[in-house]
Design a protein around this motif. Structure first.
Motif, PDB file in Angstrom:
ATOM      1  N   MET A   1       1.089  -1.499   0.280  1.00 35.74           N
ATOM      2  CA  MET A   1       0.501  -0.637  -0.182  1.00 35.74           C
ATOM      3  C   MET A   1       0.844   1.080   0.044  1.00 35.74           C
ATOM      4  SD  MET A   1      -1.016   0.557   3.892  1.00 35.74           S
ATOM      5  CE  MET A   1      -0.246   0.750   5.123  1.00 35.74           C
ATOM      6  N   ARG A   2      -0.119   1.616  -0.447  1.00 38.20           N
ATOM      7  CA  ARG A   2       0.541   3.456  -0.403  1.00 38.20           C
ATOM      8  C   ARG A   2       0.552   4.242   0.955  1.00 38.20           C
ATOM      9  NH1 ARG A   2      -1.266   8.129  -3.820  1.00 38.20           N
ATOM     10  NH2 ARG A   2      -3.240   6.643  -2.925  1.00 38.20           N
ATOM     11  N   ALA A   3       2.146   4.531   1.616  1.00 34.32           N
ATOM     12  CA  ALA A   3       1.492   5.338   2.522  1.00 34.32           C
ATOM     13  C   ALA A   3       2.777   6.275   3.266  1.00 34.32           C
ATOM     14  CB  ALA A   3       2.129   4.557   4.061  1.00 34.32           C
ATOM     15  N   VAL A   4       2.826   7.606   3.825  1.00 34.67           N
ATOM     16  CA  VAL A   4       3.666   9.491   3.959  1.00 34.67           C
ATOM     17  C   VAL A   4       4.382   8.253   5.051  1.00 34.67           C
ATOM     18  CG1 VAL A   4       3.972  11.071   4.613  1.00 34.67           C
ATOM     19  CG2 VAL A   4       2.231  10.671   3.350  1.00 34.67           C
ATOM     20  N   VAL A   5       6.213   7.762   5.345  1.00 35.79           N
ATOM     21  CA  VAL A   5       6.691   7.685   5.805  1.00 35.79           C
ATOM     22  C   VAL A   5       7.661   8.860   6.089  1.00 35.79           C
ATOM     23  CG1 VAL A   5       6.199   5.073   5.352  1.00 35.79           C
ATOM     24  CG2 VAL A   5       7.821   6.922   4.212  1.00 35.79           C
ATOM     25  N   GLN A   6       8.690   8.602   7.205  1.00 31.47           N
ATOM     26  CA  GLN A   6       9.409   9.394   8.095  1.00 31.47           C
ATOM     27  C   GLN A   6      10.615   9.134   8.414  1.00 31.47           C
ATOM     28  OE1 GLN A   6       7.660  11.794  11.074  1.00 31.47           O
ATOM     29  NE2 GLN A   6       9.102  12.151  11.473  1.00 31.47           N
ATOM     30  N   HIS A   7      11.853   8.738   8.108  1.00 28.57           N
ATOM     31  CA  HIS A   7      13.177   7.631   8.963  1.00 28.57           C
ATOM     32  C   HIS A   7      13.791   8.564   9.710  1.00 28.57           C
ATOM     33  CE1 HIS A   7      11.513   4.487   6.424  1.00 28.57           C
ATOM     34  NE2 HIS A   7      11.887   5.315   5.260  1.00 28.57           N
ATOM     35  N   VAL A   8      13.491   9.761   9.702  1.00 20.10           N
ATOM     36  CA  VAL A   8      14.164  11.144  10.734  1.00 20.10           C
ATOM     37  C   VAL A   8      13.801  11.655  11.177  1.00 20.10           C
ATOM     38  CG1 VAL A   8      16.642  10.490   9.515  1.00 20.10           C
ATOM     39  CG2 VAL A   8      14.978  12.564   8.947  1.00 20.10           C
ATOM     40  N   TYR A   9      13.640  12.496  12.575  1.00 20.97           N
ATOM     41  CA  TYR A   9      12.439  13.987  12.669  1.00 20.97           C
ATOM     42  C   TYR A   9      12.877  14.771  12.101  1.00 20.97           C
ATOM     43  CZ  TYR A   9      11.581  10.784  16.904  1.00 20.97           C
ATOM     44  OH  TYR A   9      11.116  10.179  17.330  1.00 20.97           O
ATOM     45  N   GLY A  10      11.901  15.866  12.105  1.00 17.74           N
ATOM     46  CA  GLY A  10      12.315  16.961  11.472  1.00 17.74           C
ATOM     47  C   GLY A  10      11.222  17.542  10.820  1.00 17.74           C
ATOM     48  N   GLY A  11      11.128  19.022   9.463  1.00 20.94           N
ATOM     49  CA  GLY A  11      10.430  19.768   9.315  1.00 20.94           C
ATOM     50  C   GLY A  11       9.090  19.125   8.534  1.00 20.94           C
ATOM     51  N   PRO A  12       8.225  19.048   7.295  1.00 17.90           N
ATOM     52  CA  PRO A  12       7.612  18.622   6.496  1.00 17.90           C
ATOM     53  C   PRO A  12       9.246  17.936   5.325  1.00 17.90           C
ATOM     54  CG  PRO A  12       6.642  20.443   7.256  1.00 17.90           C
ATOM     55  CD  PRO A  12       8.094  20.552   7.708  1.00 17.90           C
ATOM     56  N   ASP A  13       9.751  18.617   5.394  1.00 19.10           N
ATOM     57  CA  ASP A  13      10.820  17.666   3.783  1.00 19.10           C
ATOM     58  C   ASP A  13      11.002  16.142   4.234  1.00 19.10           C
ATOM     59  OD1 ASP A  13      12.038  19.253   5.778  1.00 19.10           O
ATOM     60  OD2 ASP A  13      14.627  19.170   4.787  1.00 19.10           O
TER      61      ASP A  13
END
Length: 321
Positions: free
Chosen positions: A1-13
């Motif tokens: 499936m598609r999902a929004v992911v992040q692997h580090v903390y930070g801003g929207p980028d």
């Protein structure tokens, strides 16, 4: 499936759209095909890992859960073997703890409710976190007919529900917001509106039976001055220092509470399917209306959070899936 992911903390980028494994529902879980997911203040805080204290729960060096998002609305895709209240095809909404910025999410049955029949998935997604926070906050203050209450931060997600729920309970409501948002706050039911750029609500002495503080932009002592001698202050804001956030203010209020006649009540809102069901009743009765400012496709999650953090939002921002 598609999902929004992040692997580090930070801003929207730090947010990216990616292909990930779809969840399978546990025995007591409902698998929801997400149609809409709202942006909330908690999403932005967890994305940034701020205040730093939140990293104790969500991961010290990087997020343990790579997908943010709690407010989801959609259609039941599958259910676990012990689920009894929902079936495939039901229109539902819920507060998830597994990351709602995705096409599918599994949520324990007790935190799921049927979507109000008179709103679409986009408006339903605006309800769970903000609506239950407002509902639980006013319970702490025992808001009812004849009470004069103030909502500091009345134009936001929680603030908008707080204004409407207080009016539905029969209270007289004053909303505090930026001047540009005054008409919006009046439109959702506030009897009086204070433009915080021109007037300080804490200059008033003993006026309000209850204050719901969602902003924490005034010293605790000054806010208390605006309360009646036995009034209630409900504290619910993520603002504060970079390390401990609102916890310093909450600790001060908790230590002070036994020694003053006013009630100082920090609010730690909890997930509740029963509260969602109560909000469904109020929405279907026309007493509460979810307010959505703008929508974005899931791929524009970073843009949506950047807009949210700008402060120029009336009600909720919602991602469509």
């Amino acid at each position: 499936m598609r999902a929004v992911v992040q692997h580090v903390y930070g801003g929207p980028d730090v947010l990216d759209l990616a292909e990930v494994d779809a969840p399978a529902p546990a025995a007591d879980e409902v698998l929801i095909r997400v149609r809409a997911v709202a942006v909330s203040a908690g999403d932005a805080l967890i994305m940034r890992g701020e205040p730093r204290a939140v990293r104790l729960a969500f991961g010290l060096r990087h997020p343990k859960q790579p997908t943010i998002g709690r407010d989801v609305a959609g259609v039941v895709e599958a259910v676990g073997p012990t689920v009894t209240k929902f079936g495939v095809g039901d229109q539902v909404y819920a507060e998830s703890d597994q990351g709602g910025y995705a096409e599918l999410v599994a949520v324990a049955e007790e935190f799921v409710a049927r979507r109000p029949a008179n709103v679409d998935a986009i408006h339903a997604a605006a309800v769970p976190v903000s609506g239950t926070t407002a509902l639980q906050g006013w319970r702490l203050a025992d808001v009812g007919p004849g009470r004069h209450v103030l909502v500091n931060g009345a134009s936001g997600g929680v603030g908008g529900f707080a204004v409407q729920l207080a009016k539905a309970a029969g209270a007289e409501v004053t909303g505090v917001c930026r001047g540009a948002k005054s008409e919006h706050v009046r439109a959702i039911g506030a009897d009086h509106v204070i433009d915080h750029t021109r007037e300080d609500f804490t200059d008033t002495t003993g006026r309000y039976d209850a204050i719901f503080d969602l902003v924490a932009d005034r010293p605790l002592g000054r806010v208390r001055r605006a309360l009646t001698p036995r009034g209630t202050l409900v504290l619910s804001s993520g603002r504060g220092g970079a390390v401990f956030g609102p916890f310093g203010r909450i600790i001060r209020a908790s230590l002070m509470n036994p020694f003053v006649s006013q009630r100082l009540r920090p609010l730690a809102a909890r997930r509740s399917g029963d509260d969602l069901a109560e909000l469904t009743r109020l929405i279907e009765a026309g007493e509460v209306n979810p307010v959505v400012d703008r929508t974005y496709p899931l791929a524009q999650a970073a843009h949506a959070i950047a807009d949210f953090e700008s402060g120029a939002v009336r009600g909720k921002l919602v991602l469509t899936v």
